[in-house]
Design a protein around this motif. Structure first.
Motif, PDB file in Angstrom:
ATOM      1  N   ARG A 247     -34.069  70.818 -52.626  1.00  0.00           N
ATOM      2  CA  ARG A 247     -33.025  70.860 -51.425  1.00  0.00           C
ATOM      3  C   ARG A 247     -33.398  71.992 -50.361  1.00  0.00           C
ATOM      4  O   ARG A 247     -33.271  71.663 -49.195  1.00  0.00           O
ATOM      5  N   ILE A 248     -34.435  73.042 -50.834  1.00  0.00           N
ATOM      6  CA  ILE A 248     -34.663  74.040 -49.967  1.00  0.00           C
ATOM      7  C   ILE A 248     -35.788  73.465 -49.262  1.00  0.00           C
ATOM      8  O   ILE A 248     -35.801  73.550 -47.997  1.00  0.00           O
ATOM      9  N   ALA A 249     -36.497  72.487 -49.680  1.00  0.00           N
ATOM     10  CA  ALA A 249     -37.586  71.733 -48.878  1.00  0.00           C
ATOM     11  C   ALA A 249     -36.990  71.024 -47.699  1.00  0.00           C
ATOM     12  O   ALA A 249     -37.558  71.085 -46.663  1.00  0.00           O
ATOM     13  N   PHE A 250     -35.981  70.079 -48.153  1.00  0.00           N
ATOM     14  CA  PHE A 250     -35.282  69.224 -47.149  1.00  0.00           C
ATOM     15  C   PHE A 250     -34.700  70.216 -46.076  1.00  0.00           C
ATOM     16  O   PHE A 250     -34.754  69.667 -45.008  1.00  0.00           O
ATOM     17  N   GLY A 251     -33.988  71.531 -46.496  1.00  0.00           N
ATOM     18  CA  GLY A 251     -33.376  72.282 -45.491  1.00  0.00           C
ATOM     19  C   GLY A 251     -34.340  72.485 -44.449  1.00  0.00           C
ATOM     20  O   GLY A 251     -34.446  72.754 -43.104  1.00  0.00           O
ATOM     21  N   ILE A 252     -35.705  73.128 -44.946  1.00  0.00           N
ATOM     22  CA  ILE A 252     -36.853  73.642 -43.941  1.00  0.00           C
ATOM     23  C   ILE A 252     -37.311  72.317 -43.231  1.00  0.00           C
ATOM     24  O   ILE A 252     -37.390  72.305 -42.145  1.00  0.00           O
ATOM     25  N   ALA A 253     -37.644  71.209 -43.992  1.00  0.00           N
ATOM     26  CA  ALA A 253     -37.796  69.936 -43.219  1.00  0.00           C
ATOM     27  C   ALA A 253     -36.895  69.646 -42.072  1.00  0.00           C
ATOM     28  O   ALA A 253     -37.235  69.443 -41.192  1.00  0.00           O
ATOM     29  N   SER A 254     -35.578  69.775 -42.296  1.00  0.00           N
ATOM     30  CA  SER A 254     -34.593  69.304 -41.137  1.00  0.00           C
ATOM     31  C   SER A 254     -34.650  70.545 -40.108  1.00  0.00           C
ATOM     32  O   SER A 254     -34.679  70.008 -38.883  1.00  0.00           O
ATOM     33  N   TYR A 255     -34.912  71.817 -40.423  1.00  0.00           N
ATOM     34  CA  TYR A 255     -35.037  72.909 -39.529  1.00  0.00           C
ATOM     35  C   TYR A 255     -36.339  72.493 -38.635  1.00  0.00           C
ATOM     36  O   TYR A 255     -36.127  72.445 -37.153  1.00  0.00           O
ATOM     37  N   LEU A 256     -37.598  72.218 -39.064  1.00  0.00           N
ATOM     38  CA  LEU A 256     -38.423  71.868 -38.332  1.00  0.00           C
ATOM     39  C   LEU A 256     -38.471  70.568 -37.404  1.00  0.00           C
ATOM     40  O   LEU A 256     -38.906  70.510 -36.333  1.00  0.00           O
ATOM     41  N   GLU A 257     -37.795  69.689 -38.252  1.00  0.00           N
ATOM     42  CA  GLU A 257     -37.701  68.440 -37.420  1.00  0.00           C
ATOM     43  C   GLU A 257     -36.645  68.597 -36.305  1.00  0.00           C
ATOM     44  O   GLU A 257     -36.682  68.218 -35.251  1.00  0.00           O
ATOM     45  N   MET A 258     -35.484  69.357 -36.529  1.00  0.00           N
ATOM     46  CA  MET A 258     -34.633  69.875 -35.584  1.00  0.00           C
ATOM     47  C   MET A 258     -35.049  70.290 -34.451  1.00  0.00           C
ATOM     48  O   MET A 258     -34.698  70.284 -33.210  1.00  0.00           O
ATOM     49  N   LEU A 259     -36.217  71.292 -34.370  1.00  0.00           N
ATOM     50  CA  LEU A 259     -36.733  72.103 -33.396  1.00  0.00           C
ATOM     51  C   LEU A 259     -37.336  71.322 -32.447  1.00  0.00           C
ATOM     52  O   LEU A 259     -37.586  71.452 -31.284  1.00  0.00           O
ATOM     53  N   ARG A 260     -37.422  69.538 -32.752  1.00  0.00           N
ATOM     54  CA  ARG A 260     -38.162  68.867 -31.635  1.00  0.00           C
ATOM     55  C   ARG A 260     -37.257  68.472 -30.664  1.00  0.00           C
ATOM     56  O   ARG A 260     -37.520  67.984 -29.466  1.00  0.00           O
TER      57      ARG A 260
END
Ligand code: CS2
Length: 485
Positions: free
Chosen positions: A401-414
């Motif tokens: 879940r933590i990895a998903f949160g980080i992945a979402s953050y990074l994708e969100m930055l786009r």
């Protein structure tokens, strides 16, 4: 426009200040007069002024941008009066006009006017909401960053400051020289041990300026820790219009907040304090457990919900939480990653707190914005997630879940959602180098962003792999396919 005149004939459903606004005097200077401050600290102070009229507030804005200038003009035109609409999840709301803020100064326009207030013996508290990232602490070294350009400039010309550190320390220098008592420096930002962070920042600056002065400040000023809480959305022109239509006011600075509010504060005031307990502030010896619960559940819950929600095209928090998958992920995060590694303060259960967080996020009457939550994600990831991530890595817990949160953050930055919409994600701490890292398409580079500095000293290989894999899933199959079971 609201003015003193308006106060005499408010619509029947609007509460007026319960005291004579000409009879109150400033005892607090506040830096960073944002919506949260106006709905939180000012709201508490508003309720005690009737009994303690010498604790009104002078607000200070530190930036000279056009937006700040416009805000200063609006405050001036309205005699610093504004309306606050408090809404409950049930839709019930109350409106009051607040008078606790008695003046608003734009520091760059007249620095001496700000210092004049700060050295006035009547000012006994200097408070601030300057954001999580505003304390100028280098995450890697953990020390106050003396390399910051504005700080360097203040240190070269300390009597003509421009930063909050420069102003407060110069004011304390003048107070010491004049034989005036110091004041309490009260941080109201969402940081663990916000008082300790403020102490580190202000003393860090003071030591670089003059160690003797730093010693005097250490011995004479105090920096209480406090947990502050009230969800306060951004007020768009459209929301302002709706608020005014509902209240019957013509307010240029209307504000909306949830009905919930909480302030738990350590009772360490160098020079007296208002009787805030009369307005419901809880005074405790140690605020640590409260801070952890609020930051690791509510604030971390906010970003856990909103980063992927933005990718799915949700603009409002209350809509995002109606998405069963996002709600499920949020609940799993709180239940499995946070609650087992958290201690409840006395008189509170973590399950009860979780339920209240979910109910508060669901508040339909507020239209809180997902992009508001995502703004300055770098500082928020550091402050809200670090403890939970460290516990998970160190305890060899499930990292999905933590990895998903980080992945979402990074994708969100786009800046692009799955529906093809674009949005502006604001990362005020990212310079060109960070923006390049965030945009890089190799998926590895982005992991070097300072957002993740809080756990960089740990072995992150498993987490990194998971983040990279989930980003690929998000790109290839969409956010929903990447949400951990
Ligand atoms: C939010 C906070 O900005 C954020 O990430 O979590 O502004 C939150 O609304 C407040 O801390 C509530 O007290």
């Amino acid at each position: 426009m609201i003015t003193r005149e308006t106060l005499k004939s408010l619509p029947a459903n609007v509460q007026a200040p319960p005291y004579d606004i000409d009879g109150i005097k400033p005892g607090i200077v506040h830096f960073g007069v944002g919506n949260f401050f106006r709905a939180h600290e000012a709201f508490y102070v508003e309720q005690i002024l009737e009994h303690a009229p010498d604790w009104a507030i002078v607000g200070v804005g530190l930036t000279g941008s056009d937006r700040s200038k416009k805000k200063a003009e609006e405050f001036k035109a309205q005699d610093c009066l504004y309306s606050l609409t408090e809404t409950a999840p049930s839709g019930k709301s109350t409106v009051r006009v607040m008078g606790a803020l008695r003046d608003y100064l734009l520091a760059p326009a007249d620095p001496e006017a700000v210092l004049k207030h700060l050295v006035d013996p009547a000012i006994r508290i200097v408070s601030m909401t300057i954001t999580e990232g505003g304390y100028n602490i280098n995450e890697t070294t953990g020390a106050f960053d003396l390399e910051n350009a504005a700080v360097k400039a203040d240190l070269q010309n300390p009597e003509k400051p421009s930063t909050v550190f420069g102003y407060v320390v110069e004011a304390l220098r003048r107070r010491r020289d004049a034989g005036t008592k110091a004041f309490t420096v009260m941080s109201c930002d969402n940081l663990r041990h916000n008082g300790n962070v403020a102490r580190k920042a202000f003393l860090g600056y003071a030591k670089a300026r003059d160690p003797e002065l730093a010693k005097w400040i250490e011995e004479n000023a105090t920096f209480p820790n406090g947990m502050v809480d009230r969800i306060t959305p951004t007020v768009s022109a459209e929301i302002a219009k709706k608020l005014n239509a509902a209240s019957g006011l013509d307010d240029d600075l209307p504000l909306v907040a949830e009905d919930f509010h909480q302030w738990v504060l350590e009772d360490q005031f160098a020079n007296g304090r208002p009787p805030l307990e009369k307005a419901g502030v809880q005074f405790v010896d140690d605020v640590t457990d409260w801070e952890h619960v609020k930051i690791r559940m509510l604030n971390a819950g906010h970003i856990t919900l909103c980063f992927p929600a933005i990718l799915l095209g949700y603009e409002n928090v209350d809509d995002a939480i109606e998405d069963r998958d996002l709600l499920g992920n949020l609940k799993n995060y709180l239940n499995k990653d946070v609650i087992p590694t958290l201690k409840a303060p006395p008189g509170m259960t973590l399950e009860g707190y979780r339920d209240s967080v979910i109910s508060r996020f669901s508040n339909k009457a507020m239209s809180d914005q997902t992009l508001r939550i995502a703004s300055d994600g770098c500082s928020k990831v550091q402050v809200f997630w670090t403890e939970t991530v460290r516990r998970a890595i160190e305890g060899k817990r499930d990292l999905s879940r933590i990895a998903f949160g980080i992945a979402s953050y990074l994708e969100m930055l786009r800046g692009r959602d799955e529906k093809g919409g674009t949005y502006e994600s604001s990362e005020p701490t990212y310079g060109e180098a960070e923006k390049k890292l965030a945009k890089a398409d190799d998926f590895e580079s982005a992991l070097k962003l300072p957002a993740f500095d809080g756990w960089r000293d740990l072995d992150t290989s498993e987490l990194d792999e998971k983040v990279i894999a989930l980003r690929k899933v998000i790109r290839e199959k969409g956010v929903k396919a990447a949400i951990p079971a």
